[in-house]
Design a protein around this motif. Structure first.
Motif, PDB file in Angstrom:
ATOM      1  N   LEU A 162       0.833  -1.197   0.000  1.00 32.08           N
ATOM      2  CA  LEU A 162       0.000   0.000   0.000  1.00 32.08           C
ATOM      3  C   LEU A 162       0.870   1.250   0.000  1.00 32.08           C
ATOM      4  CD1 LEU A 162      -3.135  -0.010   0.184  1.00 32.08           C
ATOM      5  CD2 LEU A 162      -2.830   0.910   2.491  1.00 32.08           C
ATOM      6  N   ILE A 163       1.868   1.236   0.882  1.00 29.82           N
ATOM      7  CA  ILE A 163       2.761   2.401   0.978  1.00 29.82           C
ATOM      8  C   ILE A 163       3.426   2.652  -0.361  1.00 29.82           C
ATOM      9  CG2 ILE A 163       4.889   3.260   2.028  1.00 29.82           C
ATOM     10  CD1 ILE A 163       4.097   1.673   4.526  1.00 29.82           C
ATOM     11  N   ILE A 164       3.916   1.568  -0.956  1.00 29.92           N
ATOM     12  CA  ILE A 164       4.628   1.740  -2.223  1.00 29.92           C
ATOM     13  C   ILE A 164       3.703   2.285  -3.295  1.00 29.92           C
ATOM     14  CG2 ILE A 164       5.644   0.411  -4.105  1.00 29.92           C
ATOM     15  CD1 ILE A 164       7.047  -1.211  -1.883  1.00 29.92           C
ATOM     16  N   LYS A 165       2.466   1.756  -3.313  1.00 33.60           N
ATOM     17  CA  LYS A 165       1.540   2.220  -4.348  1.00 33.60           C
ATOM     18  C   LYS A 165       1.201   3.688  -4.135  1.00 33.60           C
ATOM     19  CE  LYS A 165       0.017  -1.927  -6.298  1.00 33.60           C
ATOM     20  NZ  LYS A 165      -0.685  -3.144  -5.915  1.00 33.60           N
ATOM     21  N   LYS A 166       0.997   4.052  -2.851  1.00 34.15           N
ATOM     22  CA  LYS A 166       0.718   5.454  -2.524  1.00 34.15           C
ATOM     23  C   LYS A 166       1.894   6.327  -2.958  1.00 34.15           C
ATOM     24  CE  LYS A 166      -3.301   5.819  -0.508  1.00 34.15           C
ATOM     25  NZ  LYS A 166      -3.637   5.155   0.769  1.00 34.15           N
ATOM     26  N   ALA A 167       3.088   5.868  -2.597  1.00 39.22           N
ATOM     27  CA  ALA A 167       4.279   6.647  -2.912  1.00 39.22           C
ATOM     28  C   ALA A 167       4.427   6.789  -4.421  1.00 39.22           C
ATOM     29  CB  ALA A 167       5.517   5.982  -2.325  1.00 39.22           C
ATOM     30  N   ALA A 168       4.137   5.704  -5.139  1.00 41.32           N
ATOM     31  CA  ALA A 168       4.248   5.757  -6.593  1.00 41.32           C
ATOM     32  C   ALA A 168       3.223   6.730  -7.154  1.00 41.32           C
ATOM     33  CB  ALA A 168       4.049   4.360  -7.182  1.00 41.32           C
ATOM     34  N   GLY A 169       2.061   6.809  -6.486  1.00 41.81           N
ATOM     35  CA  GLY A 169       1.036   7.712  -6.946  1.00 41.81           C
ATOM     36  C   GLY A 169       1.434   9.173  -6.791  1.00 41.81           C
ATOM     37  N   LEU A 170       2.296   9.453  -5.827  1.00 46.78           N
ATOM     38  CA  LEU A 170       2.703  10.829  -5.579  1.00 46.78           C
ATOM     39  C   LEU A 170       3.536  11.382  -6.727  1.00 46.78           C
ATOM     40  CD1 LEU A 170       3.614  10.872  -1.780  1.00 46.78           C
ATOM     41  CD2 LEU A 170       1.617  11.854  -2.912  1.00 46.78           C
TER      42      LEU A 170
END
Lengths: 560, 375, 71, 409
Positions: C62-70
């Protein structure tokens, strides 16, 4: 410090040459001094041990008292001989000759002691002078010691020395008259070789040390003798070459031997169990051998030998795994052959450990591994065998172990018969009866033979035990089980140490310089260095550039 | 008192690093990259190997600045107690998660390919137990095991590579980079992401016989494992062609292709066994590192007692993390690369920058540090 | 049955390590050991008896996906 | 017992109990005698649309050399079929009939009935690629003009106890001695061809040769003497995608092998230069070939270079090459012609079936990936009008142990 040690009774009796008379107080003082100076110094200084032994005290001036004391101490044992000689002018002097029958050379006693004492004592006048005369002139035995201590005296007598007590002197003389029936030096039965020395150790320590000394004719060969066992008083000798052996390891050996507190030592196996690093390992971490050449070879590498009186088996420390798969022959045969044979040994060790388990794993889990015709063959042989392969394997292995044990224990003449009956009849009959499959018999036989190819039997025994565990593992989870078992074994073996040296030494940790003597044995001219972790004191073994070459002017010149 | 008394040699470290690196290679490399152009996988592994040299050298350089401290100790020195400890715990988590992943891949590999009926726990537990056993004996034994087994593993790896020569078709490797650089970028990232596991060498430096061998060992490990990875990928592409991207356990499948003259057939279980040993040793290495790290973080004197609980935790993790083999593969494909890269590179760079600042602000730091170390 | 086996395994670990720790009087070690062991035990126990535990890998994902979304 | 040993001992007991109870489950254990070793497997579709699996299961007791040393006259295998809505289900349904669990790790043949093959084989191959037990090196063979079931129920070889062994033997000698069947036609290569751009799969062609066509077929009680039929290898089944589209005969297949450079040996028959109506056989000793596709002006051309060496194997009529050296060169050019004929036959057949079994497209992709990218969508058309240039270099090297054939006086 050297003097202190040697003057107490810690040193070898044969080197016991002290002119000063020692009484008990002196000894006690020395003993405590020694203890203070060298806390870990060895063996006999154990307080409990000495206290238990102290029956007597100083010798008395009175011969009669002495005689009674001696006889009492031995409890009137029938093999104790106490001969009273009346000598000197008018038979004024009484000389007691004390020895244990069977431990002494009787000819020596009668010719060199009794005869001379009877003949040459005419000029004796007082006991002191008689004593000196006896000591300095009359006793025609090379090694004479004196003692004022009854215990010490009795210990000597019990070892085969001949004790002489003269009246009105509170000291006694002990002459080395040891001599007993002993086995001839023969070819070792457990470690036969084709090439190499044919002599093996015998049960007598002195003979064994002489065998060593004959191979290492250098004053740097040290033989320290100690006494272990409160009752058996077994002589145990540490042999090493000073300057090659690591002094720390020698001290460690001394310490460990010093820690031993048992009443008797009958065989070096007991010592082995009492001083080894890993008492619960299936593999021995101390090498035992009855070959002097093997011991000498180990000494030259900087190792230490422990010889025990009463057994032909010497112990070598530190031992590494590869030593157990090495035969002295390897070093005497031509290098290619020696290397090939060594490879075969490693292979057979591995075979004896894993072959039955591989069979079980392949036939019950991994049938895809074998070519189709072979797998069909095995399947047809297993046809009608009532047990699962793992049970079959365990059954046959147990049967095989029983056969082997029976064959070893039976008298020589019957032994082979048992093997033949067992091998042929039972194997064949079991096969015909459909209890086991023929291929299983082949597997078990191959395993058995492979386990005989190990030069040192004690390591083969380890493999023998582990084989059953491997079969069970293979039977429960197949090849993965075998791998797991081997990995656990590897972990165990690499974590072992023998007297500070990693047990799997040239392999793990890898010591590249030592690969010359691992799987392949390089020619002698290339073996420049000793094993690095054992012989690091003096690493270079020999000169370089010793590869033999034909003379430079070869060819026609030489034919002239 | 030292938590770990053993010392290992440079070659043992090399062996451990190679084995650490070989685990993902030998079992799942081309697959986990999710490569679109299978025949270029070997390029990405080669490029990945080369590109991973700078970050690893940075780690080595950083560690050599504090040759008698573990990464746990010097991170506290550099960032202060609090932040240093946070980094320490993050690393412990990282290692434990790797341990769990490895355990799971052993279990899944065996249950998929060899013994489908056996519960996965049987494999996970056995391997976990074996490596905990090894880790408990200390770094020295782990290093030696690594040294011995590296040869075995390389031998079997090499055999697995070469024995299916009959079915190899090297034309499969062509055309090279037909579809441009883009498709091979992600696989290259994956290749690098496995090399940055080398951050574990921060735990080993103080226990090296000779810390100066560190650079040599790390570069040697990169070279050997990079070569093995590339060779494996080449062999896989040669044997399987475009189907390689569909293989679940590529190296294992390579073993299945061995068939030599009606005598050696389908010996896949033997490379599989070698691989299991590799995993067990690597796992022991990671367990050891986590245990020592925790011991140093909390100021304990013995790490041995922590090994078994940590092994139990990683076994539990391995079951908890992934529901199926698909989960595991997706983890490698999607989560692992950013996770591993940011974590290790982030820590390394932060520490390195901190060390630079510290080094500038007080030149006497090192002296004090060394006194402290000796005390 | 499975729970029993689980208890058996953890009891084995405890029986193996604890006496040694106590003999050395390393109380801090004992605490850490106990905490880790209990963590391991509860996690395993939850899995055996089927309690859902949040999966940390999903969190990372989740964190990685969120970070990638940024970006 | 000191506490140290006590604790170790207790934990040892616990651990042993634990490991023993987890490890001795024997889940995947299969005793060897409880397995039925499948040596060949056939796939068909029944009229109801279900998948039918037929297997040959070896009888170990009849095949292996028994301990008694005698060779039993019993048939060495058992043929059994079962059906299911998927192949895996059908295979599992075999358990209903077979007392021994069919074990597929030794299966070396995947035989596909013609009808099934025409409908597409991809779905069945997935099972074999996915399963850990089956071999990826199993051969894929297609049976011409019959179902796999019929074929497997009848086929038997006089020289081998197991049909799979017989097929293996024939296959190997056809590959090596005649070069008239696809080389390396395994599941692995089939799947590769299926996925490779610009290449179509081929498979070995099998045909049943009935011995006594009128004899009734009694499944199960065939004895060795009553061999019904044997099979004929050679030629190839040509696929387009995963569907069977046609057949190559032996000569055409060798034509394909000439192009792809897989000819190992074989016999070329040419006219005897000296005497009309008589023939000469040449044995191919060595052959080398390579092909280069090229795109020029939107025209794909392929240059095939073949170098072949042969020796004189047989001469009909009278011919003494020592006396007529020009006959030698003539035979060489005839040999080149023969090779060309075979290659052209193969190419025209491939074009007829519209299946790029040579891999011209794949080669183009390797050489000029950009051009390929633009061509690949209309490769079917391009393949039809592909221009093949043949350069054959034929050499006669040896003439055997006699120079001239015997001349009657």
């Amino acid at each position: 410090m050297e003097l202190l040690c040697s003057s107490a009774k810690y040193r070898v009796p044969t080197q016991f040459t002290v002119n000063k008379t020692l009484d008990k107080d002196d000894l006690l003082m020395l003993r405590s001094l020694t203890r203070l100076l060298r806390k870990n110094m060895w063996a006999a200084s154990k307080p409990s041990q000495t206290k238990k032994d102290s029956t007597g005290g100083p010798l008395s001036k009175n011969v009669k008292v002495n005689e009674t004391l001696i006889k009492q101490s031995f409890g009137n044992s029938s093999d104790l001989v106490v001969r009273e000689l009346r000598v000197g002018p008018g038979g004024r002097f009484t000389v007691l000759v004390v020895y244990v029958d069977g431990l002494v050379d009787k000819t020596l006693i009668s010719e060199n002691l009794i005869e001379r004492i009877s003949d040459q004592t005419a000029k004796w006048c007082n006991p002191e002078q008689a004593y000196d005369d006896l000591k300095n002139r009359i006793i025609a035995v090379s090694d004479v010691k004196e003692t004022g201590d009854l215990d010490n005296f009795l210990n000597h007598v019990a070892r085969g020395d001949c004790g002489l007590i003269i009246n009105d002197v509170a000291k006694a003389l002990v002459a080395d008259t040891r001599g007993w029936a002993q086995r001839k030096i023969e070819e070792p039965t457990t470690e036969a070789t084709i090439r190499g020395a044919k002599e093996g150790f015998v049960e007598t320590l002195r003979t064994n040390t002489s065998l060593l000394r004959r191979r290492v004719k250098h004053p740097r060969l040290r033989i320290e003798e100690h006494e272990i066992g409160t009752i058996s008083k077994t002589s145990v000798a540490i042999a090493y070459i000073s300057g090659l052996a690591d002094e720390k390891v020698v001290q460690e050996v001394r310490n460990r031997l010093g820690r031993i507190n048992v009443d008797s030592i009958q065989e070096s196996g007991q010592i082995e169990e009492l001083i080894e690093d890993a008492p619960f390992s299936p593999f021995p971490t101390i090498l035992r051998t009855e070959r002097p050449d093997k011991v000498a070879g180990a000494l030259f590498e900087g190792r230490i030998a422990i010889l025990t009186d009463g057994t032909p088996f010497a112990l070598i420390v530190p031992a590494t795994f590869t030593m157990f798969l090495t035969s002295p022959e390897d070093y005497f045969e031509r290098t290619f052959m020696a290397s090939a044979v060594r490879a075969i040994r490693y292979l057979s060790f591995f075979t004896s450990l894993t072959l039955p388990s591989l069979y079980v794993a392949v036939t019950t889990f991994h049938q895809e591994m074998l070519p189709t015709p072979l797998i069909l063959n095995i399947a047809s042989q297993r046809e009608g065998v009532p047990f699962p392969a793992v049970v079959e394997a365990l059954l046959m292995e147990v049967l095989f172990e029983i056969l082997r044990e029976a064959g070893v224990r039976l008298p020589r003449i019957v032994g082979p018969a048992v093997s033949i009956i067992g091998g042929l009849v039972i194997g064949e009959a079991a096969m015909r009866a459909g209890l086991v499959s023929p291929i299983m018999v082949v597997v078990v036989a191959a395993t058995g033979i492979a386990s005989f190819a190990t030069p040192v039997f004690s390591v083969a025994i380890g493999a023998r035990l582990l084989r059953f565990i491997m079969v069970l593992l293979a039977g429960s989870i197949g090849f993965f089980g075998i791998v797991a078992g081997l990995f656990a074994l590897a972990t165990h073996l690499t974590s072992l140490r023998s007297f500070g040296v990693p047990f799997m030494e040239p392999i793990a940790p890898a010591v590249v310089s030592q690969f010359k003597d691992l799987l392949a044995r390089v020619p002698w001219w290339a073996m420049h260095t000793r094993p690095a972790l054992v012989g690091h004191k003096d690493l270079v073994r020999q000169g370089y550039d010793q590869k033999p070459k034909p003379p430079a002017s070869s060819g026609k010149d030489t034919h002239r | 008192m030292e938590t770990e008394g053993g010392r290992i040699s440079g070659s043992q470290l090399l062996a451990l690093l190679v084995l650490t690196r070989l685990v993902p290679v030998t079992i799942e490399f081309p697959l986990v990259t999710g490569i679109e152009v299978p025949q270029d996988a070997w390029i990405s592994s080669l490029v990945g190997t080369v590109l991973s040299i700078p970050p690893v050298l940075l780690m080595v350089h950083l560690s050599l600045k504090y040759p008698d401290k573990t990464i746990i100790e010097y991170s506290q020195l550099l960032l202060g107690k609090f932040f240093g400890k946070i980094i320490g715990f993050v690393l412990v988590w990282y290692w434990l998660s790797i341990a769990a992943t490895m355990l799971r891949s052993v279990g899944d590999a065996y249950t998929t390919a060899v013994m489908p009926e056996t519960p996965i726990l049987a494999f996970i537990l056995t391997v976990g137990f074996l490596s905990a056993n090894a880790a408990r004996t200390g770094l020295e034994v782990v290093g030696r095991l690594g040294e011995v087994n590296m040869l075995v593993v390389l031998l079997f790896g090499f055999l697995t590579l070469t024995l299916p020569y009959k079915v190899m078709n090297f034309e499969n490797l062509l055309p090279v980079i037909a579809k441009g650089i883009r498709p091979i970028m992600l696989p290259t990232g994956t290749a690098i992401s496995f090399f940055v596991q080398f951050i574990i060498l921060g735990m080993v430096v103080p226990y090296l016989n000779n810390p100066q061998t560190l650079t040599k060992s790390s570069l040697g490990a990169i070279a050997i494992s990079g070569f093995m990875m590339t060779a494996f990928t080449v062999a896989l592409i040669a044997v399987f062609g475009p189907t390689v991207s569909s293989l679940m356990l590529p190296a294992f499948s390579l073993g299945r292709m061995i068939s030599i003259g009606e005598f050696l057939e389908r010996i896949e279980i033997i490379p599989m066994g070698a691989w299991t040993i590799t995993v067990a040793i690597t796992l022991a290495f990671f367990l050891w590192a986590s245990a020592v790290a925790i011991a140093q973080l909390l100021g304990l004197r013995r790490f041995q007692a922590l090994i078994y609980p940590l092994a139990a935790i990683s076994v539990a993790f391995s079951i908890l993390f992934f529901e199926s083999f698909l989960d595991l593969e997706l983890y490698f494909k999607e989560v692992w690369v950013p996770y591993s890269l940011t974590l290790t590179l982030g820590i390394t760079i932060i520490l390195y920058v901190a060390s630079l600042i510290r080094g500038r602000s007080s030149a006497s730091e090192k002296v004090i540090g060394s006194c402290h170390r000796n005390g | 049955m499975n729970t029993l086996l689980l208890i058996l395994a953890f009891a084995a670990i405890a029986a193996y390590e604890i006496p040694e720790i106590i003999r050395r009087r390393q109380w801090k070690e004992l605490v850490v050991f106990a905490v880790l062991l209990i963590v391991g035990f509860t996690m395993s126990l939850f899995q055996t008896i089927g309690v859902k535990v949040p999966n940390p890998v999903k969190g990372i994902e989740l964190i990685i996906k969120k970070a990638a979304g940024l970006f | 017992m000191s506490p140290k040993w006590l604790s170790k001992f207790i934990s040892f007991i616990f651990m042993t109990a634990f490991l023993a109870s987890t490890l001795t489950g024997c889940w995947s254990r299969r005793e060897i005698e409880t397995l039925g070793f499948v040596t060949a497997l056939g796939v068909d579709r029944t009229e109801e649309g279900e998948i039918e699996i037929t297997v040959h299961i070896a009888k170990p007791f009849a095949v292996a050399r028994g301990t008694e040393g005698g060779v039993s006259t019993e048939k060495g295998f058992w043929t059994v079929s079962s059906t299911g809505s998927t192949a895996f289900e059908a295979m599992r349904n075999l358990l209903l009939q077979s007392p021994r669990r069919p074990f597929y790790a030794h299966n070396r043949f995947i035989l596909i009935g013609e009808e099934y093959a025409r409908a597409g084989v991809k779905d069945i191959l997935d099972l074999f690629a996915r399963n850990g037990e089956t071999r990826r090196l199993a051969r894929v063979e297609v049976i011409k003009g019959s179902t796999a079931k019929d074929f497997m129920q009848q086929v038997e070889f006089e020289l081998e106890r197991l049909p799979s062994e017989g097929e293996e033997g024939i296959s190997r000698s056809v590959e090596v001695g005649l070069s008239s069947q696809p080389v390396e036609c395994t599941l692995n290569s089939f799947l590769q061809w299926l996925e490779t751009e610009g290449m179509e799969p081929i498979a070995v062609r099998l045909e049943l040769i009935p011995k006594k066509p009128d004899a009734p077929i009694n499944v199960g009680e065939l004895l060795r003497e009553q061999v019904r039929a044997s099979s004929k290898h050679g030629g190839a089944a040509v696929f387009k995608g995963d569907k069977l589209v046609g057949w190559l005969d032996e000569t055409e297949m060798r034509g394909v092998n000439w192009v792809t450079g897989k000819v190992k040996s074989g016999i070329l028959v040419i006219d005897q230069p000296n005497e009309k109506g008589k023939l000469v056989s040449l044995e191919i000793l060595r052959a080398k070939s390579k092909f280069q596709p090229e795109v020029k002006n939107a025209q794909v051309s392929v240059t095939v270079k073949i170098e072949a060496e042969a020796s004189l194997g047989e001469i009909q009529g009278t011919l003494d090459p020592m006396k007529y050296p020009q006959a030698w060169t003539e035979m060489e050019s005839q040999m080149a012609e023969a090779i060309k004929r075979e290659v052209m036959a193969a190419i025209s057949k491939a074009k007829e079936l519209n299946s790029d079994i040579f891999g011209f497209g794949a080669a183009l992709n390797r050489k000029q990936p950009k051009e390929w990218a633009s061509l690949k969508d209309r490769w079917d058309l391009e393949f039809q009008r592909i221009d093949v240039k043949l350069e054959v270099e034929a050499k006669l090297r040896r003439m055997g142990l006699v120079t001239r054939s015997s001349e009657p006086k």
